[in-house]
Scaffold this active site. Structure first.
Site, PDB file in Angstrom:
ATOM      1  N   LYS A  33       8.433 -20.799 -15.192  1.00 26.59           N
ATOM      2  CA  LYS A  33       8.226 -21.397 -14.105  1.00 26.59           C
ATOM      3  C   LYS A  33       9.878 -21.014 -13.576  1.00 26.59           C
ATOM      4  O   LYS A  33      10.281 -20.909 -12.513  1.00 26.59           O
ATOM      5  CB  LYS A  33       7.987 -22.392 -14.134  1.00 26.59           C
ATOM      6  CG  LYS A  33       8.158 -23.560 -15.342  1.00 26.59           C
ATOM      7  CD  LYS A  33       8.051 -25.307 -14.668  1.00 26.59           C
ATOM      8  CE  LYS A  33       8.952 -26.242 -16.152  1.00 26.59           C
ATOM      9  NZ  LYS A  33      10.338 -26.489 -15.599  1.00 26.59           N
ATOM     10  N   THR A  34      10.764 -21.390 -14.938  1.00 30.81           N
ATOM     11  CA  THR A  34      12.288 -21.251 -14.399  1.00 30.81           C
ATOM     12  C   THR A  34      12.659 -19.697 -14.445  1.00 30.81           C
ATOM     13  O   THR A  34      13.443 -20.293 -13.091  1.00 30.81           O
ATOM     14  CB  THR A  34      13.056 -21.510 -15.390  1.00 30.81           C
ATOM     15  OG1 THR A  34      12.640 -22.854 -16.580  1.00 30.81           O
ATOM     16  CG2 THR A  34      14.622 -21.812 -15.864  1.00 30.81           C
ATOM     17  N   ASP A 218      11.974 -29.012  -9.494  1.00 28.69           N
ATOM     18  CA  ASP A 218      11.452 -28.417 -10.795  1.00 28.69           C
ATOM     19  C   ASP A 218      10.519 -29.746 -10.831  1.00 28.69           C
ATOM     20  O   ASP A 218      11.188 -30.916 -10.397  1.00 28.69           O
ATOM     21  CB  ASP A 218      12.006 -28.128 -11.282  1.00 28.69           C
ATOM     22  CG  ASP A 218      11.783 -27.685 -12.948  1.00 28.69           C
ATOM     23  OD1 ASP A 218      10.495 -27.455 -12.888  1.00 28.69           O
ATOM     24  OD2 ASP A 218      12.139 -27.151 -14.376  1.00 28.69           O
ATOM     25  N   GLU A 219       9.672 -29.172 -12.105  1.00 30.65           N
ATOM     26  CA  GLU A 219       8.120 -30.481 -12.775  1.00 30.65           C
ATOM     27  C   GLU A 219       8.572 -32.255 -11.861  1.00 30.65           C
ATOM     28  O   GLU A 219       8.270 -32.516 -11.773  1.00 30.65           O
ATOM     29  CB  GLU A 219       9.128 -30.966 -13.506  1.00 30.65           C
ATOM     30  CG  GLU A 219       9.736 -30.626 -14.693  1.00 30.65           C
ATOM     31  CD  GLU A 219       8.986 -29.704 -15.843  1.00 30.65           C
ATOM     32  OE1 GLU A 219       8.017 -30.270 -15.661  1.00 30.65           O
ATOM     33  OE2 GLU A 219       9.314 -29.420 -16.782  1.00 30.65           O
ATOM     34  N   GLN A 249       1.019 -31.514 -17.306  1.00 28.84           N
ATOM     35  CA  GLN A 249       2.116 -31.895 -18.141  1.00 28.84           C
ATOM     36  C   GLN A 249       2.784 -32.718 -17.300  1.00 28.84           C
ATOM     37  O   GLN A 249       3.698 -33.430 -17.793  1.00 28.84           O
ATOM     38  CB  GLN A 249       2.700 -30.507 -18.344  1.00 28.84           C
ATOM     39  CG  GLN A 249       2.016 -29.399 -18.751  1.00 28.84           C
ATOM     40  CD  GLN A 249       3.617 -28.523 -19.128  1.00 28.84           C
ATOM     41  OE1 GLN A 249       4.047 -28.205 -19.215  1.00 28.84           O
ATOM     42  NE2 GLN A 249       3.095 -27.084 -18.196  1.00 28.84           N
ATOM     43  N   ARG A 598       3.831 -26.713 -27.010  1.00 34.71           N
ATOM     44  CA  ARG A 598       5.111 -25.291 -27.529  1.00 34.71           C
ATOM     45  C   ARG A 598       5.027 -24.483 -28.484  1.00 34.71           C
ATOM     46  O   ARG A 598       5.824 -24.332 -28.654  1.00 34.71           O
ATOM     47  CB  ARG A 598       5.536 -26.745 -28.161  1.00 34.71           C
ATOM     48  CG  ARG A 598       5.820 -28.500 -27.173  1.00 34.71           C
ATOM     49  CD  ARG A 598       6.391 -28.219 -25.599  1.00 34.71           C
ATOM     50  NE  ARG A 598       5.012 -27.750 -24.559  1.00 34.71           N
ATOM     51  CZ  ARG A 598       5.510 -27.693 -23.084  1.00 34.71           C
ATOM     52  NH1 ARG A 598       6.732 -26.933 -23.024  1.00 34.71           N
ATOM     53  NH2 ARG A 598       4.329 -27.248 -22.710  1.00 34.71           N
TER      54      ARG A 598
END
Length: 731
Positions: A33-34, A218-219, A249, A598
């Site tokens: 996503k980044t 973002d997020e 998330q 993770r």
């Protein structure tokens, strides 16, 4: 200059080039996503859809903002310095600096950190002294919640349904008045004041709407209501809002995050286009499949199927131990094995846990094996403020000449004994060649110390002296319990931020003391203090590198080749607060999902049959989440014996290092002993028949872990347990 999109997959490219109008990008774990966000900013500039200064990108951490800024700079060069890329708090602080007067502030306002704002709030609660007033800790929590929901003091007062709620509204009002008088804001004020500014000053809002033609968030699943209102206001004119996130998330509900913001985005923006990033670049197929088998049990989510071209990888390891010590030893031995075989460096390994108090047995096991570690998102257990405060009492009891520890305990909790009194005591000590502790015994003869203060000093001095006289007969835990009771230490902790976590840490210190007492007996306070000092000394020497330890809430945005997640038991994970709340339970499941995703190569999950937590040992039940994992993806090991996880040959996978221990069985003649061994079938007069699972200690201090057929796992002192061996009953 043109931007090449060749490094993007097809879904990423589609999300990058869809520039106009509202866009929702559902970005699964490890889906890049980044990269999409940074390429989207660069593409906006390269396509001349907007000047760099007309682009706003908002994220949640300075680390994420810096990374995004650097990536954009690599793509478009110096022009990347102009886009606004930062956190919600930095964005709102910049806006407030320009318009502070419109909301009753000067532009040079101070931003209070948590401790500064809480100190002021504590003063407010004390001074207004309302009959139904909240505690400072409760007021802090409720006021923060109100700000997250964009509620003012008048809003709280208008909806109050009890004297307690009215009192809270009054505390909130006075607190805001004091903050304005000080020309200070806290973190919640930064965003709430911008919301109020945009609501009350339409011309100011229009200016910022014109400034920011394209917005990226973002997020987005972690935004709270007031952040949602600020972003929606800024995007109202252009509708060029792109949000990126993953409802699977969303793990910050406890601090105001509202998952509905992302779930309802298409309702808020009916013209929105939706893109799903489902290719995972991080984890093995096995880890990804296991995580998805878990998260599918949540109802409040958008359907998605993550996939990866990575290798299948090894099964997820599920280890069950008898106690938290077993768990820690397994984790540390496995870390050591991986490092010795060059399968992973220490820096490539992380251990996640649900609450901070779980770090103690892990830290101690790592220190025992001389494995360096880093505690992330917190301080080492024995370096935490409340633990150091209590250890100060123990150090002074062992060594009354320890003036630094004496000064610390005098102020924890505060007793009204200030610097002037301490200075007078130090002068008397120096003039008479005695230590500070001895000087306290002469305080009532010092003219410069007021009598009421001198009496407090004398009371503390006499209690410490009396306690020192009784140390040889006391266990470490008993000493700590007396310190807690005499000083009302737990009531003092309730006045501090994060009081619940501090209480949990004190309970863990009591657990450590009890474990020490079992091994060493009473009258060994000096040995305990020395052992803790050695632990702390090693920690300091090894603080810069090594295995990472952190809570799962700190894990967002990170990835490691090897991940351990410990403590998967009912009441701990999922936390007992979620038992009767479906929304809370789903968040707990998302938290585990985040931790699992993770991991790149190896994933370990652990739990225990019996855990001592908050000072109480009790039988533990496996987390319900373990039963939700696809069984074919999990390799089970350890002392597993429950209806959910049956391993008939548990002896083959459980290693016990204790020797057989002699004991006097019921009915034995004097001098006749039997040998108690792991696996022996025994009977207890109350609990009935069972099997010995572990032996600890030697001789008369031997203790046995016995799993009874009807009563579950019990820890018994063999000398007093009246156990009877059942012939031929060994496993």
């Amino acid at each position: 200059m043109p931007i090449s999109l060749d490094v993007l997959n097809s879904s990423q490219r589609e999300a990058v080039v869809a520039l106009d109008g509202p866009v929702l990008i559902i970005a699964g774990a490890g889906s890049g996503k980044t990269r999409v966000l940074t390429y989207r900013i660069a593409y906006l500039i390269a396509a001349r859809k907007a000047a760099p200064q007309q682009i706003l990108a908002v994220t949640f951490t300075n680390k994420a903002a810096n990374e995004m800024r650097q990536r954009v700079a690599q793509l478009v060069g110096a022009a990347a310095q102009s886009p606004w890329i930062g956190t919600f708090h930095s964005l709102c602080a910049r806006i407030l600096r320009e318009h502070a007067e419109a909301v009753g502030y000067r532009r040079d306002f101070t931003i209070f950190d948590e401790s500064d704002s809480f100190a002021l709030l504590r003063t407010v609660v004390s001074e207004i002294n309302l009959a139904y007033g909240p505690t400072p800790e409760m007021a802090r929590q409720k006021i923060e919640q109100a700000k997250n929901e964009a509620l003012t003091p008048s809003d709280l007062a208008a909806t109050a349904q009890s004297p307690h709620q009215l009192a809270l509204a009054e505390v909130y009002k006075v607190y805001r008045q004091r903050m304005r008088a000080l020309n200070a804001v806290d973190f919640g004020d930064l965003i709430l004041l911008v919301h109020e500014l945009f609501t009350q000053q339409p011309d100011v809002l229009a200016r910022w709407q014109e400034r920011f033609r394209y917005l990226l968030v973002d997020e987005y699943q972690d935004t709270n209501h007031v952040q949602y209102l600020v972003i929606r206001a800024l995007a109202r004119a252009s509708s060029n809002l792109c949000v990126v996130g993953d409802e699977d998330q969303s793990i910050y509900r406890w601090r105001g995050a509202d998952i509905r913001n992302i779930l309802d985005f298409e309702r808020d923006f009916p013209q929105a286009r939706v893109f799903k990033l489902e290719q995972n670049y991080r984890s093995t197929k096995t880890i990804l499949s296991a995580a998805q088998s878990l998260i599918r049990h949540n109802r409040n989510r958008k359907p998605k199927e993550l996939w990866t071209a990575n290798e299948v990888g090894q099964p997820v390891t599920l280890y069950t131990g008898l106690t938290e010590r077993d768990e820690a030893e397994f984790v540390v031995k496995e870390i050591q094995r991986l490092a010795n075989r060059k399968e992973a460096t220490l820096e490539e390994i992380v251990v996640f846990y649900r609450i901070n108090a779980q770090s103690r047995p892990l830290e101690e096991a790592l220190v025992r094996r001389r494995i360096p570690y880093r505690l992330i998102g917190g301080v080492r257990f024995y370096e935490r403020r409340e633990i150091k405060d209590l250890l100060a009492y123990l150090r002074v009891l062992v060594n009354p000449s320890d003036e630094l520890s004496l000064e610390r305990l005098i102020g924890a909790p505060p007793r009204g004994i200030g610097n002037k009194t301490l200075s007078a005591l130090k002068r008397h000590a120096e003039g008479n060649a005695i230590d500070l502790m001895q000087a306290m015994g002469y305080v009532e003869g010092l003219s410069e110390v007021p009598l009421r203060i001198a009496k407090k000093v004398t009371e503390l001095y006499e209690w410490l002296c009396d306690l020192r006289q009784r140390l040889s007969q006391m266990t470490v835990k008993a000493v700590l319990e007396e310190v807690l009771a005499k000083t009302r230490f737990l009531e003092y902790l309730a006045t501090l931020p994060e009081a619940e976590g501090r209480h949990e840490n004190v309970a863990e210190l009591l657990s450590a003391a009890q474990a020490f007492d079992i091994a060493h007996g009473a009258g060994k306070l000096a040995d305990f203090v020395e052992s803790v000092a050695l632990l702390s000394e090693v920690d300091e020497e090894r603080g810069g590198r090594g295995v990472s330890l952190m809570t799962l809430h700190t894990s967002k945005g990170l990835e490691y080749p090897v991940v351990f997640i410990v403590g998967l038991e009912e009441g701990l994970f999922p936390h007992n607060r979620s038992q009767d709340d479906e929304a809370e339970l789903e968040e707990e499941r998302r938290l585990l999902y985040v931790g699992m995703t993770r991991a790149r190569r190896l994933l370990y999950l652990t739990n225990v049959r019996s855990r001592e937590l908050y000072g109480v040992r009790q039988e533990a039940q496996p987390s319900r989440f373990l039963a939700e994992l696809e069984p074919s993806l999990v390799r089970r090991t350890g002392a597993i014996e429950t209806s959910s996880f049956v391993v008939p040959s548990w002896k083959d996978s459980y290693v016990d290092l204790s020797d057989g221990q002699p004991f006097f069985g019921e009915g034995d003649s004097p001098g006749v002993t039997q040998t108690l061994r792991v696996g022996a079938r025994v009977e207890h007069p109350t609990f009935g028949p069972g099997y010995v699972r572990r032996l600890e200690g030697r001789g008369e201090s031997t203790k046995a872990w016995v799993h009874f057929d009807r009563g579950g796992l019990k820890l018994l002192a063999v000398k007093y347990a009246r156990l009877r061996l059942i012939a031929g009953g060994a496993l």
